[in-house]
Design a protein around this motif. Sequence first.
Motif, mmCIF file in Angstrom:
data_model
loop_
_atom_site.group_PDB
_atom_site.id
_atom_site.type_symbol
_atom_site.label_atom_id
_atom_site.label_comp_id
_atom_site.label_asym_id
_atom_site.label_seq_id
_atom_site.Cartn_x
_atom_site.Cartn_y
_atom_site.Cartn_z
ATOM 1 N N GLN A 79 -11.826 25.169 -21.081
ATOM 2 C CA GLN A 79 -11.545 26.450 -21.746
ATOM 3 C C GLN A 79 -12.483 26.626 -22.950
ATOM 4 O O GLN A 79 -12.676 25.703 -23.750
ATOM 5 N N GLN A 137 -5.344 26.872 -19.058
ATOM 6 C CA GLN A 137 -4.904 27.662 -20.191
ATOM 7 C C GLN A 137 -4.025 26.823 -21.137
ATOM 8 O O GLN A 137 -3.943 27.083 -22.333
ATOM 9 N N LYS A 138 -3.363 25.831 -20.563
ATOM 10 C CA LYS A 138 -2.453 25.000 -21.355
ATOM 11 C C LYS A 138 -3.162 23.748 -21.889
ATOM 12 O O LYS A 138 -2.911 23.316 -23.006
ATOM 13 N N ARG A 139 -4.024 23.163 -21.086
ATOM 14 C CA ARG A 139 -4.567 21.843 -21.439
ATOM 15 C C ARG A 139 -5.962 21.905 -22.060
ATOM 16 O O ARG A 139 -6.477 20.890 -22.499
ATOM 17 N N LYS A 140 -6.618 23.006 -21.978
ATOM 18 C CA LYS A 140 -7.990 23.145 -22.456
ATOM 19 C C LYS A 140 -8.998 22.481 -21.503
ATOM 20 O O LYS A 140 -10.061 22.998 -21.258
ATOM 21 N N TYR A 152 -9.165 20.517 -17.666
ATOM 22 C CA TYR A 152 -8.332 20.241 -16.492
ATOM 23 C C TYR A 152 -9.190 19.721 -15.349
ATOM 24 O O TYR A 152 -10.290 20.233 -15.091
ATOM 25 N N GLN A 182 -11.215 34.487 -24.187
ATOM 26 C CA GLN A 182 -11.072 33.175 -23.583
ATOM 27 C C GLN A 182 -11.926 33.116 -22.324
ATOM 28 O O GLN A 182 -11.900 34.026 -21.484
ATOM 29 N N LYS A 238 -4.429 28.296 -14.168
ATOM 30 C CA LYS A 238 -3.225 28.372 -14.995
ATOM 31 C C LYS A 238 -3.111 27.134 -15.893
ATOM 32 O O LYS A 238 -2.740 27.234 -17.049
ATOM 33 N N ASP A 239 -3.413 25.956 -15.329
ATOM 34 C CA ASP A 239 -3.248 24.716 -16.099
ATOM 35 C C ASP A 239 -4.269 24.601 -17.225
ATOM 36 O O ASP A 239 -3.972 24.050 -18.293
#
Length: 571
Positions: A164, A140-143, A145, A171, A137-138
């Motif tokens: 990502q 997806q936000k930070r590219k 992790y 994706q 999940k993270d």
Amino acid sequence: MSDHQYYHGLAKSMMATIVLVSIAPLFIIALIAGYQYSVAYEEKVEAHLRELVLKHDQSVDVFLEEKIAEIQVLAEVVGVNRLQDEDGLKKLHDVLVRMHGTDFVDLGLVNDKGIQEVYAGPYKLEGADYAEAEWFKDVQKRKVYVSDVSLGLRGVPHFIIALQMESEGRQWVLRTALDFIAFNKLVEDIRIGETGLAYIINKDAEFQTTPRRDMTGEMPLLRQLVKQVDNSSKLGRGRAAMTIEADPVTGENIIFVTSPLKSGEWLMVFQQEASDVFSALNRTRNLLIVMVLLGGISIGAMAYLMSRRMARKVELSDMEKEMMNEQVIEAGKLASVGELAAGIAHEINNPVAIMVEEAGWIQDLLDEGLNKDDNEREVQRALNQIRNQGVRCREITHKLLSFARKIDPTVEEISLNDMVQEMAEFCEQRARYANVLIETSLADSIPAVEGSASELQQVLLNLINNAIDAMDPGGGNLDIMTRVEDQNVVVSISDTGVGIPQANLSRIFDPFFTTKPVGKGTGLGLSIIYGIINKMDGEISVKSIVDQGTTFTIRLPMAEGNPDNVEQGEG
């Protein structure tokens, strides 16, 4: 105070002085040097701990950045299409293993649904569903992790680096698990002293590396530590921040040095008991205390021996001085007897002449016969005269013998009036030849003083003789007065002689100083008087005007026990 108490007190006083003068600088130097050394040592130790933590937190950051950079390079160079090929992914993983050992445990490609489509590694994780995993999940936000350390699906500690990627509108996530053992070695080898250890924790105070010992009891303290980092406390204000906390388990003070990692998500912690950190300082401090104590004991022992030896020497010196003083007083007394000899001889000569004349008269009367006229009554009168003159001679010789006897230093109570009267009568004959009139004005009920009677006799006799000498041959008046002033018994001896020049007044009590002609004085009389009066805790002063006269005033303390019963008054 007895002599023993005096010299014992003198020894104690000298010992206290030696100890104070010797130990005070030692103590001050030890205190200052110890303080400066402690400050310098603590600063050095703190700097060393900060440097240690900074060095290793930088190593951890570099380790993570390198791994992320390698994954990013791999993704950019290879692309999603090749990563989708299982053999291609396996070859890439083999290359990573050859280049970095076991750091990269596996390599996997996860689609946008969280399903791992391709996997290369020691576990069977093809088709693993990571849709609900926090790292998926993270990312997806930070590219990019980096996860916390967890057991995951494989059940062994590891952490994940996820990247990502995008290909043909879809994706993808390139995921690799890093070896926990290799990561753990970055901090587990940090050891200082017996209690120093380092570890990494996340914001929930969960260990990201394995500490060297069980720290279950210290978890509340670690959670509190993490909260402080989140706050604007000293601990949260930068890298290598230092604080000291009490261990809830042992009660010992623990030094914590913390530094944030992974953009503040992790915290590198180095901890060590303060007593362990400063063990060398404590040993040095204890050694310094022991040295100061040994030095103090040595100084005290030397001070004790030296003070006793010095007090003993002072005692022997005082004894020799006392013996010498007694000899000098004795010599002065004999000199006074010599000066009185002429007057005494004349005093005795008169009654002896009367007795001889009366004896001859008795002989004449006996030749005539006692029955003739009034001869018997005349013989009786002559015999009475001979007896009276004999008694007079005996009194004179008794006074002379009394004065001439050896000096007795025994302290006793003395009636000053009686002694003044006795000395005045003793010197009366000499005064008569010098045309000096002696008058005494003695106060009533003068209290006794304490001292040696023979020494006080010497004082009064010397002053009276000096006064007579000052008025000889012209004559004059010699007044002796006694009174009580301020709890002191005072005797003043005043003459109307030639007086003492002002320039000599400050020297008259010096030994061997005399203004008398050569052969007329030893120069010891007044110095002997000065020593005797001081010995009796008294004072002597002199006032003199040239050609008008001199007054010596002696103040002596009353004998203990009777000053309050004294009726004061002037005679």
